[in-house]
Design a protein around this motif. Structure first.
Motif, mmCIF file in Angstrom:
data_model
loop_
_atom_site.group_PDB
_atom_site.id
_atom_site.type_symbol
_atom_site.label_atom_id
_atom_site.label_comp_id
_atom_site.label_asym_id
_atom_site.label_seq_id
_atom_site.Cartn_x
_atom_site.Cartn_y
_atom_site.Cartn_z
ATOM 1 N N TRP A 112 -8.378 -11.241 4.077
ATOM 2 C CA TRP A 112 -8.961 -9.903 4.125
ATOM 3 C C TRP A 112 -8.402 -9.095 5.295
ATOM 4 C CZ3 TRP A 112 -11.227 -7.377 0.449
ATOM 5 C CH2 TRP A 112 -11.897 -8.066 -0.558
ATOM 6 N N VAL A 113 -8.072 -9.763 6.370
ATOM 7 C CA VAL A 113 -7.470 -9.051 7.504
ATOM 8 C C VAL A 113 -6.133 -8.450 7.097
ATOM 9 C CG1 VAL A 113 -6.466 -9.331 9.794
ATOM 10 C CG2 VAL A 113 -8.668 -10.385 9.271
ATOM 11 N N PHE A 114 -5.286 -9.252 6.425
ATOM 12 C CA PHE A 114 -3.991 -8.743 5.968
ATOM 13 C C PHE A 114 -4.183 -7.600 4.969
ATOM 14 C CE2 PHE A 114 -2.075 -12.699 7.582
ATOM 15 C CZ PHE A 114 -0.950 -12.166 8.200
ATOM 16 N N TRP A 115 -5.156 -7.721 4.067
ATOM 17 C CA TRP A 115 -5.405 -6.664 3.086
ATOM 18 C C TRP A 115 -5.789 -5.357 3.769
ATOM 19 C CZ3 TRP A 115 -5.236 -4.102 -1.240
ATOM 20 C CH2 TRP A 115 -6.235 -3.178 -1.553
ATOM 21 N N HIS A 116 -6.727 -5.414 4.696
ATOM 22 C CA HIS A 116 -7.163 -4.202 5.374
ATOM 23 C C HIS A 116 -6.046 -3.592 6.215
ATOM 24 C CE1 HIS A 116 -11.339 -4.125 4.168
ATOM 25 N NE2 HIS A 116 -11.490 -5.411 4.477
ATOM 26 N N ILE A 117 -5.296 -4.408 6.897
ATOM 27 C CA ILE A 117 -4.221 -3.886 7.755
ATOM 28 C C ILE A 117 -3.122 -3.236 6.915
ATOM 29 C CG2 ILE A 117 -2.407 -4.506 9.388
ATOM 30 C CD1 ILE A 117 -5.191 -4.521 10.594
ATOM 31 N N ILE A 118 -2.683 -3.904 5.855
ATOM 32 C CA ILE A 118 -1.573 -3.389 5.048
ATOM 33 C C ILE A 118 -2.011 -2.163 4.244
ATOM 34 C CG2 ILE A 118 -0.006 -3.918 3.137
ATOM 35 C CD1 ILE A 118 0.034 -6.804 4.124
ATOM 36 N N TYR A 119 -3.128 -2.282 3.515
ATOM 37 C CA TYR A 119 -3.555 -1.158 2.683
ATOM 38 C C TYR A 119 -3.965 0.040 3.530
ATOM 39 C CZ TYR A 119 -6.181 1.723 -0.547
ATOM 40 O OH TYR A 119 -6.628 2.782 -1.293
ATOM 41 N N GLY A 120 -4.701 -0.212 4.607
ATOM 42 C CA GLY A 120 -5.157 0.897 5.438
ATOM 43 C C GLY A 120 -4.007 1.680 6.045
ATOM 44 N N HIS A 121 -2.977 0.986 6.549
ATOM 45 C CA HIS A 121 -1.850 1.695 7.167
ATOM 46 C C HIS A 121 -0.981 2.382 6.117
ATOM 47 C CE1 HIS A 121 -2.982 -0.710 10.692
ATOM 48 N NE2 HIS A 121 -2.336 0.210 11.391
ATOM 49 N N TRP A 122 -0.830 1.740 4.928
ATOM 50 C CA TRP A 122 -0.076 2.416 3.863
ATOM 51 C C TRP A 122 -0.780 3.700 3.449
ATOM 52 C CZ3 TRP A 122 -2.061 3.094 -1.165
ATOM 53 C CH2 TRP A 122 -1.176 3.687 -2.064
ATOM 54 N N ASN A 123 -2.087 3.651 3.294
ATOM 55 C CA ASN A 123 -2.841 4.845 2.913
ATOM 56 C C ASN A 123 -2.762 5.915 3.989
ATOM 57 O OD1 ASN A 123 -4.612 6.575 1.572
ATOM 58 N ND2 ASN A 123 -6.018 4.958 1.043
ATOM 59 N N LEU A 124 -2.816 5.518 5.239
ATOM 60 C CA LEU A 124 -2.731 6.481 6.333
ATOM 61 C C LEU A 124 -1.364 7.152 6.373
ATOM 62 C CD1 LEU A 124 -3.924 7.795 8.864
ATOM 63 C CD2 LEU A 124 -3.130 5.798 10.169
ATOM 64 N N VAL A 125 -0.304 6.374 6.173
ATOM 65 C CA VAL A 125 1.045 6.950 6.169
ATOM 66 C C VAL A 125 1.197 7.957 5.037
ATOM 67 C CG1 VAL A 125 3.480 6.399 5.781
ATOM 68 C CG2 VAL A 125 2.137 5.014 7.351
ATOM 69 N N MET A 126 0.682 7.631 3.858
ATOM 70 C CA MET A 126 0.797 8.543 2.719
ATOM 71 C C MET A 126 0.008 9.832 2.963
ATOM 72 S SD MET A 126 2.815 7.004 0.649
ATOM 73 C CE MET A 126 2.641 7.809 -0.920
ATOM 74 N N ILE A 127 -1.147 9.732 3.593
ATOM 75 C CA ILE A 127 -1.939 10.930 3.886
ATOM 76 C C ILE A 127 -1.207 11.835 4.874
ATOM 77 C CG2 ILE A 127 -4.056 11.751 4.998
ATOM 78 C CD1 ILE A 127 -5.473 9.299 3.851
ATOM 79 N N VAL A 128 -0.737 11.258 5.966
ATOM 80 C CA VAL A 128 -0.072 12.049 7.004
ATOM 81 C C VAL A 128 1.211 12.662 6.467
ATOM 82 C CG1 VAL A 128 1.053 11.934 9.253
ATOM 83 C CG2 VAL A 128 -1.102 10.708 8.863
ATOM 84 N N PHE A 129 2.001 11.885 5.721
ATOM 85 C CA PHE A 129 3.273 12.386 5.197
ATOM 86 C C PHE A 129 3.057 13.565 4.254
ATOM 87 C CE2 PHE A 129 6.241 12.335 1.602
ATOM 88 C CZ PHE A 129 7.423 12.620 2.260
#
Length: 360
Positions: A112-129
């Motif tokens: 779950w740690v890997f899931w939250h870290i990977i998905y959360g940062h991917w979603n954040l990058v897509m929002i900012v971009f």
């Protein structure tokens, strides 16, 4: 005696003649006044006559001062709205990094740690971009002078310049915009041909991120809310300043994300319907009126810019090959939309046009 009678009759005839002459003159003056009144009313009606006028036109005229006020307020407060979006988003990101990620690392399993870290940062990058591209990319403007490759369908009465198909005048930007959807104050920019995909992608990934934050932080929210409810007890609980700040931050982030998910999610779904139909927000109202007009004549309206649901999404997202669903949709991509926005031909990603170009 006879001479008196003759004189009396002559006087009476003269008096009656004068009376008839006065009546004729009054009638003539009345007739002239009526003709002038009818002619003036006809001139006034000819100046104000419009065969396309209806109830919507009257409402637009009544609300014109309000439109003017909204346009000027939106123009000057656009920077404030953009700063508000950046501030609120940054506050949630800071709360996640300072409060939630350390708790996740300590309590969650490694998967779950890997899931939250990977998905959360991917979603954040897509929002900012996509938000950065939406506010910095110009929506596209038609040339001020007529060119051979510009298929102008009308002349803008405000710009006094050729206006290609799907082009509309933005009263806030004070210029025509190619394939204009609307002017977004949260972007401080018009949504048009060249940044429409960035705008929709920002809404999509922002909604996904808010839903993800609300669902994953549900338990933390209720624990923090229950702790805040005990602040008014006697004796008060022995929470430190850091713990109180943690509780309030979690509640603030969850309420903000849930509110944005509902509001922005509804707007995103509405634009999804428009994209599926091959329409913009402005064309939705135009096509609805045209559909009613043709229906009254016993005809069927066909949207000339629709290629079917899947074809519309391919054209909108710029998907030409199967791998583009990943490289251009699920990853940041700066590929331009199909076409120049000046003319509208069948896109190569659409095998055949699903609807004819004219209403039948």
């Amino acid at each position: 005696m006879r001479s008196r009678r003759r004189m009396y009759s002559a006087v009476m005839r003269f008096f009656l003649k004068c009376l008839r002459l006065g009546q004729r003159r009054r009638f003539w003056l009345t007739r002239q006044v009526e003709q002038l009144w009818l002619y003036g009313r006809l001139c006034l009606r000819s100046l104000l006559y419009n065969s396309f006028a209806d109830g919507d036109t009257a409402l637009d005229a009544l609300f014109e001062p309000i439109y003017w006020l909204v346009d000027h307020v939106t123009r000057w407060f656009g920077v404030v709205f953009v700063a508000l979006v950046i501030t609120l988003t940054s506050s949630v990101v800071v709360i996640v990094y300072v409060c939630l990620i350390p708790l996740i690392l300590q309590t969650y399993p490694i998967a779950w740690v890997f899931w939250h870290i990977i998905y959360g940062h991917w979603n954040l990058v897509m929002i900012v971009f996509h938000y950065y591209m939406a506010i910095t990319t110009q929506p596209g403007y038609p040339p001020q002078q007529s060119k051979s490759d510009v298929a102008a369908v009308s002349i803008c009465r405000k710009c006094i310049a050729p206006k290609p198909a799907r082009t509309h005048h933005c009263s806030i930007c004070n210029r025509c915009v190619l394939k204009m959807d609307h002017h977004c104050p949260w972007l401080n920019n018009c949504v048009g041909h060249f940044n429409h995909r960035y705008f929709f992608s920002f809404m999509l990934f922002m909604t996904m991120g808010c839903i993800y934050s609300s669902v994953s932080g549900w338990d933390m929210f209720w624990e923090a809310y229950a702790a805040i409810e005990t602040y008014s007890q006697t004796p008060p609980p022995t929470f430190s300043f850091r713990q109180r700040a943690f509780h309030k931050s979690v509640v603030y982030a969850w309420v903000l994300c849930s509110s944005v998910a509902l509001a922005l999610g509804a707007l995103m779904l509405w634009h999804s319907v428009l994209i599926t139909r091959g329409e913009t927000s402005i064309e939705r109202h135009i096509n609805r009126k045209e559909r009613k007009r043709l229906q009254w004549k016993g005809k069927v309206f066909r949207n000339p810019y629709s290629y079917g649901p899947l074809g519309n999404w391919k054209v909108f997202l710029g998907v030409e090959r199967h791998r583009h669903w990943v490289t251009r949709v699920l990853l940041p991509s700066t590929h331009p939309p199909y076409g120049s926005g000046l003319s509208w031909d069948t896109a190569p990603c659409v095998a055949e046009q699903k609807t004819p170009l004219l209403a039948i």
